[in-house]
Design a protein around this motif. Sequence first.
Motif, PDB file in Angstrom:
ATOM      1  N   ALA A   1     -50.728  72.483  97.639  1.00 36.09           N
ATOM      2  CA  ALA A   1     -49.432  71.809  97.688  1.00 36.09           C
ATOM      3  C   ALA A   1     -49.312  70.678  96.680  1.00 36.09           C
ATOM      4  O   ALA A   1     -48.209  70.385  96.207  1.00 36.09           O
ATOM      5  CB  ALA A   1     -49.178  71.273  99.094  1.00 36.09           C
ATOM      6  N   ALA A   2     -50.422  70.013  96.345  1.00 32.88           N
ATOM      7  CA  ALA A   2     -50.370  68.908  95.379  1.00 32.88           C
ATOM      8  C   ALA A   2     -51.775  68.450  95.044  1.00 32.88           C
ATOM      9  O   ALA A   2     -52.725  68.669  95.808  1.00 32.88           O
ATOM     10  CB  ALA A   2     -49.561  67.738  95.916  1.00 32.88           C
ATOM     11  N   VAL A   3     -51.890  67.791  93.914  1.00 33.39           N
ATOM     12  CA  VAL A   3     -53.089  67.052  93.547  1.00 33.39           C
ATOM     13  C   VAL A   3     -52.754  65.576  93.658  1.00 33.39           C
ATOM     14  O   VAL A   3     -51.786  65.102  93.063  1.00 33.39           O
ATOM     15  CB  VAL A   3     -53.556  67.409  92.123  1.00 33.39           C
ATOM     16  N   LEU A   4     -53.540  64.855  94.447  1.00 31.56           N
ATOM     17  CA  LEU A   4     -53.288  63.446  94.732  1.00 31.56           C
ATOM     18  C   LEU A   4     -54.159  62.572  93.833  1.00 31.56           C
ATOM     19  O   LEU A   4     -55.386  62.739  93.787  1.00 31.56           O
ATOM     20  CB  LEU A   4     -53.585  63.150  96.208  1.00 31.56           C
ATOM     21  N   LEU A   5     -53.528  61.641  93.138  1.00 32.14           N
ATOM     22  CA  LEU A   5     -54.226  60.751  92.212  1.00 32.14           C
ATOM     23  C   LEU A   5     -54.256  59.340  92.768  1.00 32.14           C
ATOM     24  O   LEU A   5     -53.203  58.786  93.113  1.00 32.14           O
ATOM     25  CB  LEU A   5     -53.523  60.747  90.856  1.00 32.14           C
ATOM     26  N   PRO A   6     -55.440  58.725  92.885  1.00 29.52           N
ATOM     27  CA  PRO A   6     -55.528  57.353  93.393  1.00 29.52           C
ATOM     28  C   PRO A   6     -54.693  56.375  92.568  1.00 29.52           C
ATOM     29  O   PRO A   6     -54.411  56.621  91.383  1.00 29.52           O
ATOM     30  CB  PRO A   6     -57.018  57.034  93.285  1.00 29.52           C
ATOM     31  N   LYS A   7     -54.331  55.295  93.198  1.00 25.85           N
ATOM     32  CA  LYS A   7     -53.442  54.298  92.593  1.00 25.85           C
ATOM     33  C   LYS A   7     -53.925  53.835  91.223  1.00 25.85           C
ATOM     34  O   LYS A   7     -53.136  53.736  90.274  1.00 25.85           O
ATOM     35  CB  LYS A   7     -53.318  53.092  93.539  1.00 25.85           C
ATOM     36  N   ASP A   8     -55.213  53.532  91.094  1.00 23.25           N
ATOM     37  CA  ASP A   8     -55.739  52.966  89.852  1.00 23.25           C
ATOM     38  C   ASP A   8     -56.412  54.002  88.961  1.00 23.25           C
ATOM     39  O   ASP A   8     -57.062  53.641  87.977  1.00 23.25           O
ATOM     40  CB  ASP A   8     -56.737  51.846  90.174  1.00 23.25           C
ATOM     41  N   SER A   9     -56.271  55.263  89.276  1.00 26.37           N
ATOM     42  CA  SER A   9     -56.910  56.295  88.469  1.00 26.37           C
ATOM     43  C   SER A   9     -56.204  56.442  87.127  1.00 26.37           C
ATOM     44  O   SER A   9     -54.973  56.556  87.079  1.00 26.37           O
ATOM     45  CB  SER A   9     -56.885  57.638  89.203  1.00 26.37           C
ATOM     46  N   PRO A  10     -56.953  56.452  86.023  1.00 31.70           N
ATOM     47  CA  PRO A  10     -56.333  56.672  84.709  1.00 31.70           C
ATOM     48  C   PRO A  10     -56.064  58.145  84.425  1.00 31.70           C
ATOM     49  O   PRO A  10     -55.511  58.481  83.376  1.00 31.70           O
ATOM     50  CB  PRO A  10     -57.387  56.118  83.748  1.00 31.70           C
ATOM     51  N   LEU A  11     -56.454  59.006  85.336  1.00 30.23           N
ATOM     52  CA  LEU A  11     -56.313  60.446  85.110  1.00 30.23           C
ATOM     53  C   LEU A  11     -54.845  60.822  84.944  1.00 30.23           C
ATOM     54  O   LEU A  11     -53.998  60.457  85.753  1.00 30.23           O
ATOM     55  CB  LEU A  11     -56.918  61.212  86.287  1.00 30.23           C
ATOM     56  N   ALA A  12     -54.571  61.551  83.892  1.00 27.45           N
ATOM     57  CA  ALA A  12     -53.214  62.036  83.616  1.00 27.45           C
ATOM     58  C   ALA A  12     -53.331  63.359  82.880  1.00 27.45           C
ATOM     59  O   ALA A  12     -54.359  63.659  82.264  1.00 27.45           O
ATOM     60  CB  ALA A  12     -52.440  61.025  82.771  1.00 27.45           C
ATOM     61  N   LEU A  13     -52.293  64.146  82.954  1.00 30.16           N
ATOM     62  CA  LEU A  13     -52.302  65.431  82.275  1.00 30.16           C
ATOM     63  C   LEU A  13     -52.380  65.220  80.771  1.00 30.16           C
ATOM     64  O   LEU A  13     -51.675  64.388  80.207  1.00 30.16           O
ATOM     65  CB  LEU A  13     -51.050  66.226  82.631  1.00 30.16           C
ATOM     66  N   SER A  14     -53.260  65.972  80.124  1.00 26.65           N
ATOM     67  CA  SER A  14     -53.401  65.943  78.670  1.00 26.65           C
ATOM     68  C   SER A  14     -53.180  67.353  78.135  1.00 26.65           C
ATOM     69  O   SER A  14     -53.109  68.324  78.896  1.00 26.65           O
ATOM     70  CB  SER A  14     -54.803  65.456  78.288  1.00 26.65           C
ATOM     71  N   GLY A  15     -53.109  67.472  76.819  1.00 22.44           N
ATOM     72  CA  GLY A  15     -52.972  68.787  76.229  1.00 22.44           C
ATOM     73  C   GLY A  15     -54.156  69.682  76.550  1.00 22.44           C
ATOM     74  O   GLY A  15     -53.989  70.871  76.839  1.00 22.44           O
ATOM     75  N   ALA A  16     -55.355  69.112  76.513  1.00 22.76           N
ATOM     76  CA  ALA A  16     -56.555  69.893  76.820  1.00 22.76           C
ATOM     77  C   ALA A  16     -56.527  70.385  78.264  1.00 22.76           C
ATOM     78  O   ALA A  16     -56.839  71.543  78.552  1.00 22.76           O
ATOM     79  CB  ALA A  16     -57.806  69.059  76.562  1.00 22.76           C
ATOM     80  N   ALA A  17     -56.155  69.502  79.196  1.00 22.26           N
ATOM     81  CA  ALA A  17     -56.097  69.898  80.606  1.00 22.26           C
ATOM     82  C   ALA A  17     -55.044  70.976  80.832  1.00 22.26           C
ATOM     83  O   ALA A  17     -55.271  71.940  81.570  1.00 22.26           O
ATOM     84  CB  ALA A  17     -55.804  68.683  81.480  1.00 22.26           C
ATOM     85  N   ALA A  18     -53.884  70.832  80.195  1.00 21.23           N
ATOM     86  CA  ALA A  18     -52.819  71.829  80.359  1.00 21.23           C
ATOM     87  C   ALA A  18     -53.250  73.187  79.827  1.00 21.23           C
ATOM     88  O   ALA A  18     -52.943  74.226  80.425  1.00 21.23           O
ATOM     89  CB  ALA A  18     -51.551  71.362  79.655  1.00 21.23           C
ATOM     90  N   ARG A  19     -53.972  73.213  78.697  1.00 23.05           N
ATOM     91  CA  ARG A  19     -54.420  74.498  78.158  1.00 23.05           C
ATOM     92  C   ARG A  19     -55.414  75.160  79.099  1.00 23.05           C
ATOM     93  O   ARG A  19     -55.303  76.355  79.403  1.00 23.05           O
ATOM     94  CB  ARG A  19     -55.065  74.322  76.781  1.00 23.05           C
ATOM     95  N   VAL A  20     -56.394  74.388  79.588  1.00 21.70           N
ATOM     96  CA  VAL A  20     -57.393  74.956  80.487  1.00 21.70           C
ATOM     97  C   VAL A  20     -56.741  75.436  81.785  1.00 21.70           C
ATOM     98  O   VAL A  20     -57.153  76.425  82.379  1.00 21.70           O
ATOM     99  CB  VAL A  20     -58.503  73.924  80.780  1.00 21.70           C
ATOM    100  N   ALA A  21     -55.690  74.748  82.216  1.00 13.07           N
ATOM    101  CA  ALA A  21     -54.996  75.123  83.455  1.00 13.07           C
ATOM    102  C   ALA A  21     -54.247  76.442  83.321  1.00 13.07           C
ATOM    103  O   ALA A  21     -53.874  77.046  84.338  1.00 13.07           O
ATOM    104  CB  ALA A  21     -54.031  74.024  83.869  1.00 13.07           C
ATOM    105  N   GLU A  22     -53.997  76.914  82.101  1.00 13.03           N
ATOM    106  CA  GLU A  22     -53.355  78.215  81.854  1.00 13.03           C
ATOM    107  C   GLU A  22     -52.025  78.365  82.602  1.00 13.03           C
ATOM    108  O   GLU A  22     -51.722  79.401  83.177  1.00 13.03           O
ATOM    109  CB  GLU A  22     -54.297  79.357  82.245  1.00 13.03           C
ATOM    110  N   GLY A  23     -51.223  77.302  82.612  1.00 16.81           N
ATOM    111  CA  GLY A  23     -49.931  77.334  83.291  1.00 16.81           C
ATOM    112  C   GLY A  23     -49.948  76.671  84.651  1.00 16.81           C
ATOM    113  O   GLY A  23     -48.898  76.361  85.213  1.00 16.81           O
ATOM    114  N   GLY A  24     -51.139  76.431  85.199  1.00 16.97           N
ATOM    115  CA  GLY A  24     -51.238  75.822  86.525  1.00 16.97           C
ATOM    116  C   GLY A  24     -50.743  74.394  86.590  1.00 16.97           C
ATOM    117  O   GLY A  24     -50.330  73.932  87.650  1.00 16.97           O
ATOM    118  N   ALA A  25     -50.750  73.699  85.457  1.00 17.04           N
ATOM    119  CA  ALA A  25     -50.294  72.311  85.447  1.00 17.04           C
ATOM    120  C   ALA A  25     -48.819  72.192  85.790  1.00 17.04           C
ATOM    121  O   ALA A  25     -48.374  71.159  86.294  1.00 17.04           O
ATOM    122  CB  ALA A  25     -50.561  71.675  84.077  1.00 17.04           C
TER     123      ALA A  25
END
Length: 283
Positions: A161-185
């Motif tokens: 249903a979702a991916v939950l990111l902590p308040k102070d997490s610097p994690l954000a979608l990048s081009g590399a992550a989107a490519r590896v996700a193969e559309g899942g992002a």
Amino acid sequence: MSGGARAPQRERGPRSGDAGRVPARTEQTHDAETAPPSRRNEELRIYGLNAVRAVFARRPEAIRKVYLAEARIPALQPLLKWCVAQRVGYRVVDEPDLQKLASSAHHEGVVVDVLRAEPAPLSTWLRALPAGPQCALWLDGVGNPHNFGAILRSAAHFGVAAVLLPKDSPLALSGAAARVAEGGAEAVPLVRLGRSDNAMAQLRGEGFALAATVVEGGANVFTAALPPRVVYVLGAEGEGMDRDFATQCDLRVSIPGTGVVESLNVAAATAVLLAGWAKGRAA
């Protein structure tokens, strides 16, 4: 990824004599490299055929600029025709330029600048969540973009249903992550949490149990009775979950193995956990 080196591209379009080809057009939109800093922060540069197709299918209005190899013109006809109709710029560029634009050799012949989709607040996501069994992932310290992309791919495959990111997490979608996700992002919402204790209370109030994923000492994930609504809490690569945080969760689960290696990579572990969850829902 956002930004990237400016590539010396030539302005081109498909040959007008080719049947079914998109006509060439004059470029009118600016490149992301020359956009003001505030605009660059709002935009994300993605690459990879499936990642680009997913954006076009789910939120085409976010597309700001398209760069592609000439060989990709037939496969991307619908996108290019849409660009012409919507007056969105596209360029046919050479392989070295695509590598510079993507900052990667894994561009698969297409690079696109899109508006970044900001994570939703937890309360907003919970209000819109349908009733019934649900699974979400809480990423506690995950930072590697390739792991993040693989997690998003598994999450999309199993209907998370979702991916939950902590308040102070610097994690954000990048081009590399989107490519590896193969559309899942594009298929899995990102949700930004507030304070951990408040977020846990909100999730429990909506019937979720939090399951800390630990290397050892947890219930066997293949045999444990999981509640209909569960949030798997996944720790950082290498360090694993914060122990204090794990004790605050409602249950702890482990993936049994031979012991030859200490544990699975966080992305591989996610796929195993979600497969177990999906099997339980199908039983």
